[in-house]
Design a protein around this motif. Structure first.
Motif, PDB file in Angstrom:
ATOM      1  N   PHE A  48     -55.227  54.478  14.256  1.00  0.00           N
ATOM      2  CA  PHE A  48     -54.806  54.004  13.445  1.00  0.00           C
ATOM      3  C   PHE A  48     -55.632  52.004  13.651  1.00  0.00           C
ATOM      4  O   PHE A  48     -55.959  50.943  12.690  1.00  0.00           O
ATOM      5  CB  PHE A  48     -53.526  54.149  14.174  1.00  0.00           C
ATOM      6  CG  PHE A  48     -52.501  52.308  13.628  1.00  0.00           C
ATOM      7  CD1 PHE A  48     -52.142  52.386  12.437  1.00  0.00           C
ATOM      8  CD2 PHE A  48     -52.468  50.700  13.977  1.00  0.00           C
ATOM      9  CE1 PHE A  48     -51.279  51.518  12.230  1.00  0.00           C
ATOM     10  CE2 PHE A  48     -51.548  50.641  13.440  1.00  0.00           C
ATOM     11  CZ  PHE A  48     -50.705  50.682  12.243  1.00  0.00           C
ATOM     12  N   ALA A  49     -56.721  52.471  14.439  1.00  0.00           N
ATOM     13  CA  ALA A  49     -57.660  50.791  14.240  1.00  0.00           C
ATOM     14  C   ALA A  49     -58.473  50.967  13.371  1.00  0.00           C
ATOM     15  O   ALA A  49     -59.058  50.144  12.720  1.00  0.00           O
ATOM     16  CB  ALA A  49     -58.356  51.390  15.440  1.00  0.00           C
ATOM     17  N   GLU A  87     -51.922  56.180   5.168  1.00  0.00           N
ATOM     18  CA  GLU A  87     -53.073  55.070   5.385  1.00  0.00           C
ATOM     19  C   GLU A  87     -54.226  56.210   6.561  1.00  0.00           C
ATOM     20  O   GLU A  87     -54.947  56.284   6.861  1.00  0.00           O
ATOM     21  CB  GLU A  87     -52.559  54.391   6.327  1.00  0.00           C
ATOM     22  CG  GLU A  87     -52.071  53.065   5.292  1.00  0.00           C
ATOM     23  CD  GLU A  87     -52.719  52.863   4.206  1.00  0.00           C
ATOM     24  OE1 GLU A  87     -53.867  52.120   4.653  1.00  0.00           O
ATOM     25  OE2 GLU A  87     -52.693  53.562   2.963  1.00  0.00           O
ATOM     26  N   MET A  88     -52.890  57.066   7.692  1.00  0.00           N
ATOM     27  CA  MET A  88     -53.252  57.788   8.655  1.00  0.00           C
ATOM     28  C   MET A  88     -54.613  58.558   8.088  1.00  0.00           C
ATOM     29  O   MET A  88     -54.844  59.584   9.012  1.00  0.00           O
ATOM     30  CB  MET A  88     -52.473  57.926  10.315  1.00  0.00           C
ATOM     31  CG  MET A  88     -51.821  56.792  10.675  1.00  0.00           C
ATOM     32  SD  MET A  88     -53.125  56.768  11.780  1.00  0.00           S
ATOM     33  CE  MET A  88     -53.023  57.262  13.136  1.00  0.00           C
ATOM     34  N   ALA A  89     -53.786  59.555   7.174  1.00  0.00           N
ATOM     35  CA  ALA A  89     -53.961  60.724   6.621  1.00  0.00           C
ATOM     36  C   ALA A  89     -55.583  60.717   6.133  1.00  0.00           C
ATOM     37  O   ALA A  89     -56.942  61.503   6.271  1.00  0.00           O
ATOM     38  CB  ALA A  89     -53.203  61.277   6.008  1.00  0.00           C
TER      39      ALA A  89
END
Ligand code: 7RM
Length: 653
Positions: free
Chosen positions: A126-127, A248-250
């Motif tokens: 996530f960063a 987004e994480m993917a």
């Protein structure tokens, strides 16, 4: 005004010593040991804090423990560290890496566990998402989330790259979000489609949309909104601005170094209501705040690797920050997070959770405890709470009746209770028992924590003697103290450092008994002056609540020609009790009996419920206005249920 104090007949005589067994295992096992360490922490703070700070991971060691130019403090000057690294990376490669960092239960009943390794990976990813949205060090990010692990992940991800987070409680309105975005000049918002509360869904994304609508010129353009999918309810996604968390994480990489940050780098801003209407952005920084959260968990909760620790606070409050996220994780503990209401689907949800997860340390608020009492012991009796070893209380003074119930009914008479006094501004617990060392007294937060030089002073700023009420002040800076009110150094100085010369003024009134224990009376503006006598509203409330039919009480002052102030009591009754004039008289007599004739209530109003902030504090400011028959004005954005107010106002004797 007479300075004579009402020597309350409520003076609590019961003392509960820590059990031998608890003391033997605890880090601080005796009062003598506490005293020695406390003395050192006050007389040789450099030595004390240098030793404690060595337990944190520093990317560059500090050169100076404290630089104090009143009222501005810098702690661990020259040091560089990262809070996310201290909460995560430090546990990797140790036996802790595969233990649960976060145990989570959703209100509908889903269960998740994230090990330290998994949490670390999520935070790194996530960063990287934040970086891909061009979030830079020092930039402000609003987090408006339900109680899901992703809220903690978002906070830790901000900390990892040096972005300053500002968590907005999920129960706040669009207007409150807009104010906070404007004041903090945030550029990114992290939210969810919705969250669960008492069986229904709350539309969080919708509130964010409303907050960002209307092109208010004072609101800087929010570049990105990242939306975690929690409920699956339909939401509107604004092209280019709004993005799904999972998408987004993917795309995100799992590696992200924790960057070195200056000790004084801003970690977060948390808004809190003051006595005036406009919320203040309380600023906390990196090194000192982490030190405070870490060391209090270590000594106050005596956290161990085997513990399952549960703090019931919402992540939107400072208690959620320090005691659900940063403190427990820095200690490598297992922290439990529950999304929903304590009475969903039934009144025993908390006790069921304690039984299911074998919770060992439980930290909650007196207002919750009083609800549990009202709901009845039968809900508790259904569950095995034998895993509990330590109980905590925070948020307001705990009345002795609630303390005793907590002790017997929840703690089975075997668990120490730590009644912890502190504030958003203090960052960490300030006055508290240490569970293996301090004899506890129902209703007292007892003694100052290490490094805390607390005192009670009079109007002139002089320290008062035993059992005299006065202003609670802190005479020395401490590591986790607020550094500023965001963007307003003058207001910071005025609010906290000018009331009493050379001291931090907390806004609370308190007294110390002859053994040095602190008894917090409550906010100074909640202390009444009736015919020249000072009476704490909490003393009156304690008296009312000690009557067997009273569930909850709030007392305020109403201007009175003869006495200065008249005592107006708002009272809710236990289930199946009918409000009658006879009962009203009985309650007046009861208070008169418990405290004294001077404290006799002038008016008792029965109510179905009391107006509370979303964190459970009774809004006396509003009740004062109701008591005076005035139209209610000012900041009501933190009010739990506005309809309560309408009912109270309409309820004349
Ligand atoms: C942690 C928190 C702070 C105010 C504070 C007090 C009251 C908190 C206690 C307490 C008596 C306690 N932060 N307060 N804890 N009063 N005993 N153990 O609550 O910023 O939201 O509120 O809460 O009045 O000034 S807070």
């Amino acid at each position: 005004m007479s300075q004579k104090n009402i020597e309350s007949h409520l003076v609590e005589k019961r003392v509960f010593k820590p059990s031998k067994d608890f003391s033997k295992k605890a880090r601080i096992g005796s009062l003598a040991e506490y005293k020695t360490l406390w003395e050192e922490s006050i007389k040789k703070p450099d030595k004390f804090w240098a030793r404690e700070a060595a337990e944190l991971v520093w990317q560059q060691k500090w050169t100076k423990v404290l630089e104090w130019k009143e009222p501005f403090a810098k702690w661990f000057v020259g040091g560089k560290l990262n809070v996310s690294e201290n909460c995560l990376d430090r546990h990797l490669g140790t036996p802790r890496q595969n233990k649960a960092a976060i145990l989570w239960e959703g209100e509908p009943g889903e269960k998740r566990a994230l090990t330290y390794q998994q949490l670390h990976r999520e935070v790194c990813k996530f960063a990287n998402v934040l970086k891909s949205h061009h979030v830079k060090k020092g930039e402000r990010v609003i987090i408006y989330m339900p109680m899901v692990p992703e809220a903690s992940i978002a906070m830790l991800a901000c900390a990892r790259i040096g972005a300053t987070h500002s968590v907005v409680f999920g129960g706040f309105s669009a207007e409150a979000i807009r104010d906070r975005i404007a004041d903090s000049q945030a550029t990114v918002v992290i939210t969810a489609d919705g969250g669960y509360r008492r069986g229904s869904v709350v539309g969080l994304k919708k509130n964010v949309d409303d907050a960002l609508k209307g092109g208010d010129p004072s609101v800087p353009r929010v570049r990105s909104v990242i939306v975690f999918q929690r409920t699956g309810q339909p939401v509107q996604m604004e092209p280019n601005r709004d993005h799904w968390w999972h998408e987004e994480m993917a795309k995100a990489d799992g590696n992200c170094p924790a960057i070195p940050l200056d000790s004084e780098h801003p970690l977060f801003i948390l808004y809190t209501s003051g006595s005036t209407g406009q919320p203040k952005g309380i600023l906390h920084t990196t090194g000192g705040y982490l030190m405070g959260a870490y060391i209090t968990c270590k000594y106050v909760f005596d956290m161990r690797d085997e513990d399952v620790y549960w703090c019931t606070a919402d992540i939107g409050w400072v208690t959620g920050h320090s005691y659900m996220v940063y403190g427990p994780l820095a200690n490598g503990a297992t922290t439990l997070m529950y999304e929903g209401a304590p009475n969903w689907p039934e009144n025993d949800r908390f006790w069921k959770i304690i039984e299911d997860y074998r919770v060992t340390i439980f930290y909650t608020a007196p207002t919750a405890i009083r609800s549990f009492i009202r709901w009845g012991d039968q809900w508790v009796k259904k569950h095995d709470l034998s895993s509990l070893r330590l109980l905590g209380s925070v948020g307001e003074p705990i009345n002795p009746e609630a303390w005793m119930w907590y002790h017997h009914t929840i703690g089975g008479g075997r668990c120490p209770i730590v009644d912890t006094w502190w504030q958003t501004e203090t960052g960490a617990i300030m006055i508290t028992p240490l569970p293996g060392a301090t004899p506890t007294r129902p209703g007292s937060a007892t003694l100052p924590f290490f490094g805390v030089d607390a005192a009670i002073v009079d109007e002139a700023g002089n320290e008062v003697g035993p059992n005299v009420s006065g202003k609670l002040v802190i005479r020395k800076p401490w590591p986790s103290m607020l550094r500023n009110i965001h963007g307003d150094r003058a207001r910071y100085r005025k609010t906290y450092w000018s009331e009493v010369k050379g001291c931090y003024f907390a806004g609370d009134g308190a007294r110390r008994d002859k053994d040095g224990n602190f008894w917090i009376v409550g906010r100074i503006d909640d202390v009444l002056n009736v015919a020249g006598h000072r009476i704490g509203t909490s003393e009156l409330e304690g008296a009312l609540v000690s009557h067997p039919v009273v569930a909850e009480a709030a007392v305020v002052g109403r201007p009175d020609e003869l006495k200065g102030q008249a005592v107006v009591c708002f009272v809710t009754l236990k289930q199946d009790v009918t409000a009658t004039d006879q009962l009203r008289d009985d309650l007046k007599k009861h208070v008169r009996h418990v405290i004294g004739p001077v404290a006799t209530p002038d008016e008792i109003r029965f109510a179905d419920a009391l107006p509370k902030t979303r964190s459970g504090k009774i809004m006396r400011r509003l009740l004062k206005q109701v008591a005076c028959g005035a139209v209610v004005t000012g900041d009501t954005t933190t009010l739990e249920d506005l309809s309560i107010l309408a009912k109270l106002a309409g309820k004349e004797d």
